[in-house]
Design an enzyme around this catalytic site. Structure first.
Site, short mmCIF file in Angstrom:
data_model
loop_
_atom_site.label_atom_id
_atom_site.label_comp_id
_atom_site.label_asym_id
_atom_site.label_seq_id
_atom_site.Cartn_x
_atom_site.Cartn_y
_atom_site.Cartn_z
N THR A 131 0.82 -1.21 0.00
CA THR A 131 0.00 0.00 0.00
C THR A 131 0.86 1.26 0.00
O THR A 131 2.00 1.24 0.48
CB THR A 131 -0.90 -0.01 1.26
OG1 THR A 131 -1.53 1.26 1.40
CG2 THR A 131 -0.09 -0.28 2.53
N ASP A 132 0.28 2.37 -0.45
CA ASP A 132 1.00 3.65 -0.38
C ASP A 132 1.13 4.15 1.05
O ASP A 132 1.93 5.04 1.34
CB ASP A 132 0.32 4.71 -1.27
CG ASP A 132 -1.11 5.03 -0.88
OD1 ASP A 132 -1.65 4.41 0.06
OD2 ASP A 132 -1.71 5.92 -1.53
N GLU A 133 0.33 3.58 1.98
CA GLU A 133 0.34 4.09 3.36
C GLU A 133 1.68 3.87 4.05
O GLU A 133 1.97 4.52 5.05
CB GLU A 133 -0.78 3.44 4.18
CG GLU A 133 -2.15 3.75 3.63
CD GLU A 133 -3.29 3.57 4.62
OE1 GLU A 133 -3.03 3.41 5.81
OE2 GLU A 133 -4.44 3.61 4.16
N TYR A 156 -1.81 -0.56 11.07
CA TYR A 156 -1.96 -1.22 9.76
C TYR A 156 -0.75 -0.92 8.87
O TYR A 156 -0.11 -1.84 8.35
CB TYR A 156 -3.26 -0.74 9.07
CG TYR A 156 -3.29 -1.04 7.58
CD1 TYR A 156 -3.37 -2.36 7.12
CD2 TYR A 156 -3.20 -0.01 6.63
CE1 TYR A 156 -3.38 -2.64 5.75
CE2 TYR A 156 -3.22 -0.28 5.27
CZ TYR A 156 -3.30 -1.60 4.83
OH TYR A 156 -3.30 -1.86 3.48
N LYS A 160 2.19 -3.39 7.32
CA LYS A 160 2.46 -3.56 5.88
C LYS A 160 3.92 -3.17 5.58
O LYS A 160 4.58 -3.83 4.78
CB LYS A 160 1.51 -2.70 5.04
CG LYS A 160 0.05 -3.14 5.05
CD LYS A 160 -0.19 -4.52 4.46
CE LYS A 160 -0.01 -4.59 2.97
NZ LYS A 160 -0.42 -5.92 2.42
#
Ligand code: NAD
Ligand code: DAU
Length: 350
Positions: A131-133, A156, A160
Site C-alpha cells: 500500500t501507499d500508506e 496497519y 504492511k
C-alpha cells in the site's frame, strides 16, 4: 499447467485479481488461499467458482505448518500475496491481529516459497501486494515515488511496511525472486462497507448519518479496483525481479469533496430532492494518527511497463454506486451479525 497461488482472493481486491487471472490464463491453475475472515466472501467469486483452472483452499497464512505443506503439495510456481488485515480503524482497536496476519503470515509464505524454490528459483516469483500508506503522510506538496522513505503511522501501515521489509530482505539475503507494488486507495464492487465509499453509499441509501472524520480535509488518491487488478497482472508478468512499482491514478480528492459528489449522485439516482443526502453529513471525532494526504507517482509503471488507468473517476464512481444499489442483497449479507456490533462500537461516542 503453471500453478499460481493467490492469497486473500475472497476479499475485495483479491476477488478481482482471481477473476482476471482465471479468465485470462486458462493455462494457469489458480489456487485461492483465504481464511474467510469477516472481509472474505466466496460469493464475490460465484461467477468463476466452477472454472476448471480454479481451486479454493480455506486456510490461515499464520499457520506455518499448513502453509509449508500446501506449498510442498501444490508446487506453486508463482505467488500473488494479497491476504491481509486491511482496515486502518480496526488496526487501531486491535493491532496484534495485524502483526499476526500481515507480518507473520507474510514471513510464513516467504519461508515456504524459499523452501520449495531453493534449488530452482528460475522462473518463480513471489509478488507482494502493498500500500501507499507505508510512505506516511504528505503535506500539501509532494508525491510518493518508489524511493520515498518509509514512515508508517498506523498499526496497519506499520504492519504492511514490516512485511515489505521482509520481502526485500528475503530477496537480498536469500535470492528469493520477489516483487512489490504499492497502490493508492481502491474503489469499486465487492469492497467491504467499513471503507469510506461503500459505507457511505449504504448509509445514504438508508438515511443514516455520514460520519466524516475531523474536518473532512484529508486527501486520498483513488483508483478503480479493476485498474489495480490489471496493474497486478502487468507487473506479475513483466515486472523486473527485485523491483518496486507504485500504482495510482493521479486522482486526489479531499474526503469532503468526494462525499459531496457521492451525495449529489445518490440524490439523482434515488430521485431525492437535490441536497437531501448532504444533510446526512456529520462531522465526528478524527481518526487517531490520521494521515493527511496520499498521492502516488506511478510514472515508473506507466513508462516501463505501459500500464495506465482505464477509467475516469466520475465514471467509475457512478458505476460503483450503481453496483451497490443493484446488489443490496450482497450488502445486507455482509452487514448483518457481527458487522452491526463493530459498527456500533466504532461510531458510538464519536
Ligand atoms: P480485504 O480486507 O477486502 O481482503 C483481505 C482478504 O484476506 C480477505 O478475503 C480475508 O479473508 C483474507 N485474510 C485475512 N487474514 C487472512 C489470513 N490470516 N489467512 C488467509 N487469508 C486471510 O482487503 P483488500 O482491500 O482487498 O486488500 C488486499 C491487499 O491489498 C492487502 O494486502 C492490502 O494491504 C492491499 N491494498 C489495499 C488497498 C485498498 O484500497 N483496499 C490499497 C492498496 C493495497
Ligand atoms: O491508501 C491505501 C489504503 O487505502 C489501503 O492500504 C487500505 O487497506 C484501505 O483501507 C485504504 O485506507 P484508508 O484509511 O485511506 O481508507 P478508508 O476507506 O478507511 O478511509 C478513507 C478516508 O476517509 C480516510 O481519510 C478516513 C476517512 N473516513 C473513513 C471512514 C471509514 C471517514 O471520514 N469516515 C469514515 O467513516
Amino acid at each position: 499447467m503453471k500453478t499460481i497461488l493467490i492469497t486473500g482472493g475472497a476479499g475485495f481486491i483479491g476477488s478481482h485479481v482471481v477473476r482476471l487471472m482465471v479468465n485470462k490464463y486458462p493455462e494457469y491453475h489458480i489456487f485461492n488461499l483465504d481464511k474467510l475472515t469477516y472481509a472474505g466472501n466466496l460469493v464475490n467469486l460465484k461467477d468463476i467458482e466452477n472454472m476448471p483452472n480454479y481451486t479454493f483452499v480455506k486456510g490461515d497464512i499464520v499457520d506455518s505448518d499448513f502453509v509449508l505443506k500446501l506449498f510442498e503439495e501444490k508446487k506453486f510456481e508463482g505467488v500473488i500475496h494479497l491476504a491481509a488485515e486491511s482496515h486502518v480503524d480496526r488496526s487501531i482497536s486491535n493491532p496484534t491481529e495485524f502483526v499476526f496476519t500481515n507480518v507473520i503470515g507474510t514471513v510464513n509464505l516467504l519461508n515456504a516459497a524459499r523452501s520449495i524454490w531453493a534449488n530452482n528459483p528460475g522462473g518463480k516469483l513471489f509478488y507482494h501486494i502493498s500500500t501507499d500508506e507505508v510512505y506516511g503522510s504528505l503535506g500539501s506538496e509532494g508525491i510518493f515515488t518508489e524511493s520515498t522513505a518509509y514512515d508508517p503511522h498506523s498499526p496497519y501501515s506499520a504492519s504492511k511496511a514490516s512485511s515489505d521489509h521482509f520481502v526485500r530482505a528475503y530477496h537480498d539475503t536469500f535470492g528469493l525472486p520477489t516483487l512489490i507494488s504499492n497502490c493508492s486507495n481502491n474503489y469499486g464492487s465487492y469492497q467491504f462497507p467499513e471503507k469510506l465509499i461503500p459505507l457511505f453509499i449504504n448509509n445514504i441509501k438508508h438515511n443514516k448519518p455520514l460520519p466524516v472524520y475531523g474536518k473532512g480535509e484529508n486527501i486520498r488518491d483513488w483508483l478503480w479496483v479493476e485498474d489495480h487488478a490489471r496493474a497486478i497482472d502487468t507487473i506479475f508478468h513483466n515486472g523486473k525481479t527485485g523491483q518496486t512499482y507504485n500504482i495510482g491514478g493521479h486522482n486526489e480528492w479531499t474526503n469532503i469533496d468526494l462525499i459531496k459528489l457521492m451525495c449529489s449522485i445518490m440524490d439523482r439516482k434515488l430521485k431525492r430532492e437535490t441536497g437531501t443526502s448532504g444533510k446526512l453529513i456529520t462531522y465526528v471525532k478524527d481518526r487517531a494518527g490520521h494521515d493527511l494526504r496520499y498521492a502516488i507517482d506511478s510514472s515508473k509503471l506507466q513508462l516501463e511497463l505501459g500500464w495506465k488507468p482505464s477509467l475516469q473517476f466520475e465514471e467509475g464512481l457512478e458505476k460503483t454506486i450503481d453496483w451497490y444499489l443493484e446488489n443490496q442483497e450482497w450488502l445486507d449479507n455482509v452487514t448483518s451479525g457481527d458487522y452491526q456490533k463493530y459498527y456500533e462500537e466504532m461510531y458510538d461516542g464519536r
